[in-house]
Design a protein around this motif. Structure first.
Motif: not given
Lengths: 249, 255
Positions: A46-47, A91, A156, A149, A53-54, A152-153, A49-51
């Motif tokens: 998750l971490g 994504s 974010t 995921l 994607s942002v 979330v992608s 993917v978020i970093i």
């Protein structure tokens, strides 16, 4: 020769999958492994993917805005392009290629190490269907949760684009918000989720295949890991063409 | 009892086992000895079924392994315990969980009964309760072998296979492990087959020994007559160590 090797791999992969998709020796053990795999393969991804994607959402918005300075283009175009790129390809496909690196190498090296340290032989001697015990929970957990995921992608990534409006003066947040809502087609999300179900299966199963048939020492586990990442990535790209043609054409 | 009759095994045209026949009785330490590359590991793996023999018969109390279906082999394997060269303990599980694992897979015991049985097996191989919750990487090689033995006997196997149980261990720990395997074999009347090239093991625990040379069974007997055999390959293997050569030299001088 190349063709013979390819058919050998396809044959071995099919045989392995027939062992994987059989009834577990113990459902109790399957349901114990399943949440562990969920945590290891999905929650722990998750971490990253978020970093990613942002930052990609941010940079994609900046690049789109800077490279489309035509005054005839509507102001909401940047948000619209960012949204559709994220939803349709980034994504799902690009994020799965990144996950093939992270999750694929993890799976291949874990199973490969178990193979070379005779842990898989130990399972077989006990009468356990090692392929089913080791691989099925991984495939089930990853395929079931990879859509989360991806969603979330998407979310974010869009937030990353929104930051452009806050931290720079090249785009207003109002224009961006209009853009990401303009002519929204919900089917794109469905298309992305369906794609990732296939990609998730490819990542988990192909990486397991390379790990399961690893032999030799540490160097060979490394090779198996590399092969897992490279081959899952190539297969994902091929399937992307097929699924896109089927679902969007 | 395990009987091997006329077993042949080849890999890509290279014949590794040539017409091997032997009988391994229960309650005895049956040793397969030979140089590295002689085919003893292939023989053991063929007996277990990790390799499929090309021809011959492998009889587990009269049941031929080579005629069995996949399900029958799976059932048979519940009667088999194996001690691997590198112990092959599961890294992700604690010492206790490693021993509980086969019980959890194949027994209908309650969790409490499983823990009790696993603790009994661990105590039987002389491990203290302090080590039960450690992971395999936190214990010594000798302790790992003991855990592997405990795991192998957890389901009360009828057949026990040990692939080079002394590899990587010092002579004292090797002796302890050898004696432990022998005690368990006699106590539970198990058919035990040990694959080794350690002459100390041969002399300490070898009730029945077969010597494999270049894929052929070159000799069969017990530890009592291994020194008096007129077999060049066996003599070379047995007297390979300088210590044995010195002893033999001294004996010859004394004659």
């Amino acid at each position: 020769m190349l063709l013979v090797t390819l058919f050998k791999h396809i044959g071995s992969y099919t045989l392995l999958m027939s062992k994987v998709f059989s009834k577990p020796d113990s459902w109790r053990m399957f349901f114990r492994q399943f949440p562990k795999e969920m945590e290891k393969l999905v929650v722990n991804s998750l971490g990253i993917v978020i970093i990613i994607s942002v930052f990609i959402g941010f940079i994609m918005t900046v690049q789109t805005k800077l490279n489309t300075s035509d005054p005839l283009l509507p102001t909401y175009a940047t948000g619209l392009v960012t949204r559709d790129t994220l939803l349709l390809e980034f994504s799902s496909t690009i994020m799965c290629l990144i996950l093939a690196g992270k999750v694929g190498s993890n799976i291949a090296s874990e199973i490969g190490t178990m193979r070379i340290t005779e842990q898989i032989d130990a399972l077989e001697i006990m009468g356990v269907n090692s392929a089913n015990y080791l691989i099925l929970p991984k495939i089930a957990a990853f395929v079931l949760l990879i859509p989360c995921l991806v969603i979330v992608s998407m979310a974010t990534g869009l937030v990353g684009g929104y930051f452009v409006g806050i931290f720079t003066d090249i785009l207003t947040t109002a224009d961006y918000m209009v853009g990401i809502q303009y002519a929204f087609i919900p089917y794109y999300i469905f298309y992305s989720v369906v794609k990732t179900l296939f990609f998730g299966f490819i990542i988990a199963s192909v990486s397991s295949y390379y790990g399961y048939y690893a032999y030799g020492g540490a160097l060979d586990v490394g090779k198996a890991s590399t092969n897992a990442v490279v081959n899952s990535s190539v297969i994902i790209l091929l399937f992307n063409i097929v699924i896109t043609n089927l679902m969007l054409n | 009892m395990i009987e091997v009759k006329g077993v042949n095994k080849s890999f890509e045209g290279n014949q590794v086992l040539k017409n091997i026949s032997a009988t391994f009785e229960s309650g005895k330490m049956n040793l397969i000895i030979g140089q590295s590359g002689s085919g003893k590991t292939v023989l053991m793996k063929s007996i277990i079924g990790l390799h499929t023999a090309d021809t011959g018969k492998i009889l587990y109390d009269g049941r031929n392994l080579l005629d069995m279906r996949f399900k029958e082999i799976k059932e048979l394997r519940k009667e088999v315990g194996m001690l691997f060269q590198g112990s092959a303990l599961f890294d992700s599980l604690s010492v206790l969980e490693n021993v509980i694992y086969p019980l959890e897979m194949f027994s209908s015991m309650t969790r409490q009964e499983m823990v009790k049985r696993a603790e009994f097996c661990l105590v039987r191989v002389n491990l203290s309760a302090q080590s039960f919750h450690l992971s395999p990487s936190e214990i010594s090689g000798g302790m790992q072998k003991r855990v592997a033995i405990a795991r192998a006997i957890a389901l009360n196997p009828k057949y026990l296979f040990c692939d080079e149980p002394n590899s990587g261990l010092d002579p004292i720990t090797s002796l302890v492990i050898d004696k432990l395997i022998k005690e368990i074999t006699e106590e539970y009347n198990i058919t035990t087959i040990v694959n080794t090239h350690d002459m100390n093991s041969v002399m300490e625990v070898g009730d029945h020994i077969i010597f494999i040379n270049k894929g052929v069974m070159a000799w069969e007997g017990s530890r009592n007559d291994i020194f008096d055999v007129e077999n060049a390959a066996l003599n070379e293997f047995v007297f390979a160590s300088e210590l044995y050569q010195k002893v033999k030299k001294a004996e010859n001088l004394g004659k």
